[in-house]
Design a protein around this motif. Structure first.
Motif, PDB file in Angstrom:
ATOM      1  N   ARG A 125       0.758  -1.260   0.154  1.00  0.00           N
ATOM      2  CA  ARG A 125       0.571   0.570   0.003  1.00  0.00           C
ATOM      3  C   ARG A 125       0.847   1.351   0.172  1.00  0.00           C
ATOM      4  O   ARG A 125       0.208   2.650   0.310  1.00  0.00           O
ATOM      5  CB  ARG A 125      -0.945  -0.069   0.751  1.00  0.00           C
ATOM      6  CG  ARG A 125      -2.263   0.666   1.513  1.00  0.00           C
ATOM      7  CD  ARG A 125      -3.187   0.644   2.094  1.00  0.00           C
ATOM      8  NE  ARG A 125      -2.440   0.958   2.819  1.00  0.00           N
ATOM      9  CZ  ARG A 125      -3.333   1.113   4.402  1.00  0.00           C
ATOM     10  NH1 ARG A 125      -4.120   0.300   4.722  1.00  0.00           N
ATOM     11  NH2 ARG A 125      -2.855   1.059   5.213  1.00  0.00           N
ATOM     12  N   SER A 126       2.177   1.039  -0.051  1.00  0.00           N
ATOM     13  CA  SER A 126       3.246   2.116  -0.082  1.00  0.00           C
ATOM     14  C   SER A 126       2.637   2.456  -1.859  1.00  0.00           C
ATOM     15  O   SER A 126       2.573   2.171  -2.717  1.00  0.00           O
ATOM     16  CB  SER A 126       4.625   2.407  -0.032  1.00  0.00           C
ATOM     17  OG  SER A 126       4.989   1.253  -0.242  1.00  0.00           O
ATOM     18  N   VAL A 127       3.524   4.166  -2.173  1.00  0.00           N
ATOM     19  CA  VAL A 127       3.369   4.063  -3.078  1.00  0.00           C
ATOM     20  C   VAL A 127       4.789   4.856  -4.002  1.00  0.00           C
ATOM     21  O   VAL A 127       5.482   5.746  -3.162  1.00  0.00           O
ATOM     22  CB  VAL A 127       2.711   5.801  -3.739  1.00  0.00           C
ATOM     23  CG1 VAL A 127       2.600   6.238  -4.712  1.00  0.00           C
ATOM     24  CG2 VAL A 127       0.657   5.266  -2.960  1.00  0.00           C
ATOM     25  N   LEU A 128       5.148   4.190  -5.144  1.00  0.00           N
ATOM     26  CA  LEU A 128       6.262   4.152  -6.203  1.00  0.00           C
ATOM     27  C   LEU A 128       6.172   5.912  -6.586  1.00  0.00           C
ATOM     28  O   LEU A 128       5.585   5.494  -8.015  1.00  0.00           O
ATOM     29  CB  LEU A 128       6.870   3.440  -6.487  1.00  0.00           C
ATOM     30  CG  LEU A 128       8.409   3.677  -7.162  1.00  0.00           C
ATOM     31  CD1 LEU A 128       9.876   3.980  -6.354  1.00  0.00           C
ATOM     32  CD2 LEU A 128       8.068   2.195  -8.447  1.00  0.00           C
ATOM     33  N   VAL A 129       6.539   7.164  -6.330  1.00  0.00           N
ATOM     34  CA  VAL A 129       6.822   8.122  -7.628  1.00  0.00           C
ATOM     35  C   VAL A 129       7.880   7.810  -8.783  1.00  0.00           C
ATOM     36  O   VAL A 129       9.337   8.405  -7.801  1.00  0.00           O
ATOM     37  CB  VAL A 129       6.418   9.344  -7.101  1.00  0.00           C
ATOM     38  CG1 VAL A 129       6.854  10.568  -7.336  1.00  0.00           C
ATOM     39  CG2 VAL A 129       5.731   9.112  -5.433  1.00  0.00           C
ATOM     40  N   SER A 130       7.779   7.256  -9.531  1.00  0.00           N
ATOM     41  CA  SER A 130       9.400   7.677 -10.595  1.00  0.00           C
ATOM     42  C   SER A 130       8.992   8.986 -11.855  1.00  0.00           C
ATOM     43  O   SER A 130       7.520   9.297 -12.146  1.00  0.00           O
ATOM     44  CB  SER A 130       8.638   6.196 -11.562  1.00  0.00           C
ATOM     45  OG  SER A 130       8.680   5.368 -10.609  1.00  0.00           O
ATOM     46  N   THR A 131       9.657   9.655 -11.559  1.00  0.00           N
ATOM     47  CA  THR A 131      10.163  10.681 -12.332  1.00  0.00           C
ATOM     48  C   THR A 131      10.560  10.711 -13.475  1.00  0.00           C
ATOM     49  O   THR A 131      11.074   9.255 -14.141  1.00  0.00           O
ATOM     50  CB  THR A 131      10.695  12.167 -12.403  1.00  0.00           C
ATOM     51  OG1 THR A 131      12.281  11.824 -12.504  1.00  0.00           O
ATOM     52  CG2 THR A 131      10.091  12.127 -10.224  1.00  0.00           C
ATOM     53  N   PRO A 132       9.572  11.426 -14.695  1.00  0.00           N
ATOM     54  CA  PRO A 132      10.928  11.197 -16.618  1.00  0.00           C
ATOM     55  C   PRO A 132      12.158  11.120 -16.121  1.00  0.00           C
ATOM     56  O   PRO A 132      13.042  10.460 -16.923  1.00  0.00           O
ATOM     57  CB  PRO A 132      10.186  12.640 -17.356  1.00  0.00           C
ATOM     58  CG  PRO A 132       8.342  12.860 -16.010  1.00  0.00           C
ATOM     59  CD  PRO A 132       9.188  12.329 -14.747  1.00  0.00           C
ATOM     60  N   GLU A 133      13.066  11.882 -15.329  1.00  0.00           N
ATOM     61  CA  GLU A 133      14.089  11.552 -15.151  1.00  0.00           C
ATOM     62  C   GLU A 133      15.257  10.683 -14.804  1.00  0.00           C
ATOM     63  O   GLU A 133      15.754  10.502 -14.773  1.00  0.00           O
ATOM     64  CB  GLU A 133      14.875  12.840 -14.850  1.00  0.00           C
ATOM     65  CG  GLU A 133      14.274  14.214 -15.168  1.00  0.00           C
ATOM     66  CD  GLU A 133      13.056  14.574 -15.118  1.00  0.00           C
ATOM     67  OE1 GLU A 133      12.185  15.394 -15.601  1.00  0.00           O
ATOM     68  OE2 GLU A 133      12.499  14.093 -13.792  1.00  0.00           O
ATOM     69  N   GLY A 134      13.791   9.484 -14.634  1.00  0.00           N
ATOM     70  CA  GLY A 134      14.163   7.361 -14.351  1.00  0.00           C
ATOM     71  C   GLY A 134      14.457   7.944 -12.730  1.00  0.00           C
ATOM     72  O   GLY A 134      14.901   7.116 -12.601  1.00  0.00           O
TER      73      GLY A 134
END
Length: 471
Positions: A125-134
């Motif tokens: 139930r955690s959230v992984l946040v991925s940016t366009p920069e990797g």
């Protein structure tokens, strides 16, 4: 990453910053919750940047253009209007940017943390946040709301290129008005585009596979829209199957079953939207997704995973921004331990901003009959409404559907369906009456201002008592 504090645990994480997502953040933060929003593009979502707001802004441009073109009827002499499409699109963007900046500032003032990136739900139930920069980071929350929204559906063989083949996303980036346009799909969005483009000078053809445009709308209202479209030169073809296209040097030729090919400069594919659930990484999380891509929820927007909700276009409810607002409030009330009443989807407000406008709440006549009701109906035209005559817009109808009592009189108000001038701004009293399950006798005594467009609703209600003034 933007505005991310060292602390990455929140009371609530919202994945998606569109209407449903930002409404949850604003409503929850107003109650003191510590909230994070994860948004892959810009807060405001499709509605603000590629949907409701830019569409209505362009429709208002069409309204102004139409009004100026008929100014001589009021004794206001002017040359025929011309359109500077560059200015039109610049104004559209100015409206969008103003609202975007206002929303961004409001979220900041409410101390909502906004992460710029794609949010995927993890099994814990955690959230992984991925940016366009990797780059990536993991944030945790006591609760999670999935509000990833939707994207336009497309058709095989019609590859979107942003020049000839467009969806609603690309229409708002046009740099010139196409001369001949085909709109594939005669639903609300398709009819809005067709109406706007026609008023601004394009030659428009609507291609709809179903027997009527605006499916789900009362047939008397649909007939008003169709007559108006025909009178303005919009070619509406229902029961039409699109087979494919053959691109040319400047436009394309659309192949139709049983009809001659249609040559156009641009095609707008407007066949609905699909939920963006595939961006959430839900496989293995326990959240259930159906075959159409919608996240499955109960009447309180709860998913199969405790502490995880889903709202907005991500679930199989009416794809309306204000429905997303209502669902967001519903979830926040649960998080706060307050009474949460499920949304009554059968009685939400629907507004379509073509010319003439369409607005309705509750059951259509056919839907009421199909639901087992005996009904009494009335239809009130705008020709006798003094305000409509004053503004020079008498096209349309106000139709009321009420339950027929055993004694033959009209009882509970079941639905109000309207087409005509500014009906999207008039629906409020009808929406309240339908949702309060009011009877005709209860609302008939209410006084309408004179002269006003709202008098037509009052007259229609009054006529169902067996007596009336002007109808």
């Amino acid at each position: 990453m933007s505005d991310a504090p060292p602390d990455t645990h929140f009371d609530l994480i919202v994945i998606g910053g569109g209407p449903a997502g930002y409404a949850a953040a604003l409503y929850g933060s107003a109650a003191g919750l510590n909230i994070a929003v994860v948004e892959m593009d810009k807060v405001g979502g499709t509605c603000l940047h590629r949907g409701c707001i830019p569409a209505k802004e362009l429709l208002e441009t069409a309204h102004v253009f139409r009004t100026v073109g008929h100014a001589s009827q009021f004794g206001v002499e002017s040359s025929a209007p011309t359109l500077d499409f560059t200015t039109t699109m610049a104004r559209k963007q100015q409206v969008v940017d103003t609202l975007f900046n206002g929303l961004s500032g409001l979220l900041k003032n409410r101390k909502v943390t906004v992460f710029n990136g794609t949010g995927t739900l993890q099994a814990d139930r955690s959230v992984l946040v991925s940016t366009p920069e990797g780059e990536s980071t993991t944030v945790t929350g006591d609760s999670v709301i999935l509000a990833a929204g939707s994207v336009p559906r497309t058709i095989p063989g019609f590859d979107v290129d942003g020049r000839v083949v467009l969806t609603s996303d690309e229409v708002f980036e046009l740099d010139a008005l196409p001369r001949k346009v085909a709109v594939i799909g005669g639903g609300a969005i398709g009819c809005e585009f067709a109406s706007m483009l026609s008023d601004l000078g394009s030659e428009v053809t609507i291609l709809e596979a179903l027997p009527q445009i605006l499916p789900g709308v009362d047939k008397d209202v649909v007939n008003v829209v169709r007559r108006s479209f025909k009178g303005r030169g919009i070619d509406v073809r229902t029961g039409t199957k699109v087979l494919g296209q053959t691109p040319g040097s400047t436009g394309t030729t659309i192949e139709l079953e049983g009809q001659d090919p249609l040559n156009v400069d641009a095609v707008i594919v407007s066949i609905g939207r699909r939920p963006l659930s595939d961006s959430l990484g839900l496989l293995g999380t326990g959240v259930v997704v159906d075959q159409r891509g919608f996240v499955e929820v109960d009447e309180l927007c709860r998913t199969a995973v405790d502490g995880v909700w889903a709202v907005g276009d991500l679930i199989a409810t009416p794809g309306l921004a204000h429905v997303g607002y209502a669902e967001a409030i519903l979830v926040i009330k649960q998080l706060l331990g307050e009474e949460a009443i499920p949304v009554d989807y059968g009685r939400v407000a629907w507004c379509i901003y073509c010319q003439p406008e369409v607005a309705f709440a509750g059951l259509s006549e056919q839907a009421a009959i199909d639901a087992g009701y005996e009904v009494k109906t009335t239809k009130h035209r705008w020709g006798g409404n003094s305000r409509a005559l004053i503004i020079g817009d008498t096209e349309g109808v106000v139709k009321i559907i009420a339950e027929k009592r055993p004694d033959g009189t009209a009882g509970q108000l079941l639905g109000v369906h309207m087409a005509g001038p500014w009906v999207t701004e008039q629906l409020g009293q009808a929406y309240l009456a339908v949702n309060w399950e009011a009877t005709i006798d209860e609302i008939a005594p209410f006084i309408q201002p004179h002269p006003s467009l709202s008098e037509s609703f009052g007259e229609a209600v009054l006529s169902l008592t067996g007596r009336s003034l002007n109808s």
